[in-house]
Design a protein around this motif. Structure first.
Motif, short mmCIF file in Angstrom:
data_model
loop_
_atom_site.label_atom_id
_atom_site.label_comp_id
_atom_site.label_asym_id
_atom_site.label_seq_id
_atom_site.Cartn_x
_atom_site.Cartn_y
_atom_site.Cartn_z
N SER A 188 -1.09 7.73 2.33
CA SER A 188 -0.26 8.78 1.73
C SER A 188 1.21 8.40 1.87
O SER A 188 1.66 7.99 2.94
N ILE A 193 -0.03 0.77 6.80
CA ILE A 193 0.55 1.76 7.72
C ILE A 193 -0.55 2.28 8.65
O ILE A 193 -1.63 2.68 8.19
N TYR A 194 -0.25 2.21 9.92
CA TYR A 194 -1.20 2.65 10.95
C TYR A 194 -0.52 3.71 11.81
O TYR A 194 0.50 3.41 12.45
N TYR A 207 -6.17 1.53 -0.58
CA TYR A 207 -7.49 2.14 -0.28
C TYR A 207 -7.62 2.40 1.22
O TYR A 207 -7.35 1.54 2.05
N SER A 228 -2.48 -7.30 7.69
CA SER A 228 -3.27 -6.61 6.66
C SER A 228 -4.74 -6.70 7.05
O SER A 228 -5.39 -7.71 6.81
N LYS A 229 -5.23 -5.66 7.68
CA LYS A 229 -6.57 -5.76 8.24
C LYS A 229 -7.56 -4.74 7.68
O LYS A 229 -8.74 -5.05 7.50
N HIS A 230 -7.09 -3.53 7.40
CA HIS A 230 -8.02 -2.44 7.05
C HIS A 230 -8.86 -2.82 5.83
O HIS A 230 -10.09 -2.92 5.93
N HIS A 231 -8.23 -3.03 4.69
CA HIS A 231 -8.94 -3.51 3.49
C HIS A 231 -8.21 -4.67 2.83
O HIS A 231 -8.43 -4.95 1.65
N ARG A 232 -7.31 -5.30 3.56
CA ARG A 232 -6.48 -6.39 3.02
C ARG A 232 -5.69 -5.94 1.80
O ARG A 232 -5.44 -6.72 0.87
N ASN A 233 -5.33 -4.68 1.80
CA ASN A 233 -4.55 -4.14 0.67
C ASN A 233 -3.18 -4.80 0.59
O ASN A 233 -2.73 -5.21 -0.48
N THR A 234 -2.52 -4.89 1.74
CA THR A 234 -1.16 -5.46 1.77
C THR A 234 -1.21 -6.95 1.44
O THR A 234 -0.29 -7.48 0.82
N THR A 257 1.58 -0.87 2.25
CA THR A 257 0.60 -0.04 1.54
C THR A 257 0.15 1.05 2.52
O THR A 257 0.13 0.84 3.73
N SER A 287 1.36 6.14 10.96
CA SER A 287 2.73 6.35 10.47
C SER A 287 3.70 5.22 10.79
O SER A 287 4.93 5.41 10.71
C1 LIG Z 1 -6.37 3.25 11.99
C2 LIG Z 1 -5.69 3.58 10.68
C3 LIG Z 1 -4.59 4.43 10.67
C4 LIG Z 1 -3.95 4.74 9.46
N1 LIG Z 1 -2.86 5.57 9.48
C5 LIG Z 1 -2.23 5.87 8.31
C6 LIG Z 1 -1.08 6.71 8.31
O1 LIG Z 1 -0.60 7.18 9.33
N2 LIG Z 1 -0.50 6.99 7.11
C7 LIG Z 1 -0.99 6.49 5.94
O2 LIG Z 1 -0.42 6.77 4.88
N3 LIG Z 1 -2.07 5.66 5.90
C8 LIG Z 1 -2.70 5.34 7.06
N4 LIG Z 1 -3.79 4.50 7.05
C9 LIG Z 1 -4.22 3.90 5.77
C10 LIG Z 1 -3.65 2.49 5.58
O3 LIG Z 1 -2.25 2.46 5.75
C11 LIG Z 1 -3.95 1.95 4.17
O4 LIG Z 1 -5.34 1.92 3.94
C12 LIG Z 1 -3.36 0.56 4.01
O5 LIG Z 1 -3.40 0.19 2.67
C13 LIG Z 1 -4.07 -0.47 4.87
O6 LIG Z 1 -3.46 -1.71 4.65
P1 LIG Z 1 -4.21 -3.10 4.93
O7 LIG Z 1 -5.54 -3.07 4.19
O8 LIG Z 1 -3.26 -4.11 4.38
O9 LIG Z 1 -4.37 -3.21 6.41
C14 LIG Z 1 -4.44 4.19 8.24
C15 LIG Z 1 -5.56 3.35 8.26
C16 LIG Z 1 -6.18 3.03 9.46
C17 LIG Z 1 -7.39 2.11 9.47
#
Ligand SMILES: Cc1cc2nc3c(=O)[nH]c(=O)nc-3n(C[C@H](O)[C@H](O)[C@H](O)COP(=O)(O)O)c2cc1C
Length: 156
Positions: free
Chosen positions: A90, A59-60, A119, A14-20, A87, A62
């Motif tokens: 979409s 999800i990164y 987010y 969980s790196k992007h916003h620590r949502n998961t 998380t 897909s």
């Molecule tokens: C590099 C990147 C790629 C992403 N690709 C997708 C995607 O393919 N489909 C989607 O629904 N969300 C995508 N996202 C959004 C993340 O899945 C979403 O913000 C998620 O909550 C991040 O979880 P985290 O904060 O636990 O890491 C992407 C985000 C990043 C930063």
């Protein structure tokens, strides 16, 4: 506190916003016996010591995060019960394909999955302040906790 007899570890990225991380931390708060392993921190635990393995990720592109899946390809033991949490920006029911395939390859029972929006400020979304702001919400986080406790019913 609800009773939960199976031993459970949740391996997460969980790196992007620590949502998961909000989901797995809420589960840990209600079920302190659950062991969390953050792939980013590399706080390693032996997955073979647990009955159930939760796999949780943002999800990164897909998919579940690559470092998480690479770790699990090396270390997911045979014959465990497996569930998924994620998380995403979409919603789609296709994101767990790789997790389900890996579980099947290891003769693991796939118990099910929980997902909610998170987010997302990736790429062009950043220009508009991101999408899914405010997610996961309190009720979505509670949904993950409820899902976790619902897994016990599948043991009976
Ligand atoms: C590099 C990147 C790629 C992403 N690709 C997708 C995607 O393919 N489909 C989607 O629904 N969300 C995508 N996202 C959004 C993340 O899945 C979403 O913000 C998620 O909550 C991040 O979880 P985290 O904060 O636990 O890491 C992407 C985000 C990043 C930063």
């Amino acid at each position: 506190m609800e009773e939960n007899r199976e031993t459970t570890a949740i391996v997460f990225y969980s790196k992007h916003h620590r949502n998961t991380q909000l989901l797995v931390d809420a589960i840990k708060k209600r079920a302190p016996e659950v062991e969390l392993m953050n792939i980013n921190d590399m706080n390693m635990i032996y997955l073979r010591n647990y009955d159930r393995i939760g796999i949780a990720s943002g999800i990164y592109f897909s998919k579940f995060a690559k470092p998480l899946m690479e770790y699990l390809k090396l270390h997911l033991p045979e014959g465990k019960k497996v569930f998924a949490l994620y998380t995403c920006g979409s919603m789609s029911d296709k994101y767990t394909k790789e997790v389900k395939e890996l579980a099947a390859q290891r003769n693991c029972e796939y118990l099910g999955e929980y997902s909610c929006p998170g987010y997302d400020t990736f790429g062009p979304f950043k220009l508009v302040g991101g999408v899914q702001k405010g997610h996961p919400s309190i009720s979505e986080i509670q949904g993950a906790v409820d899902f976790y406790f619902s897994l016990d019913k599948k043991n009976k």
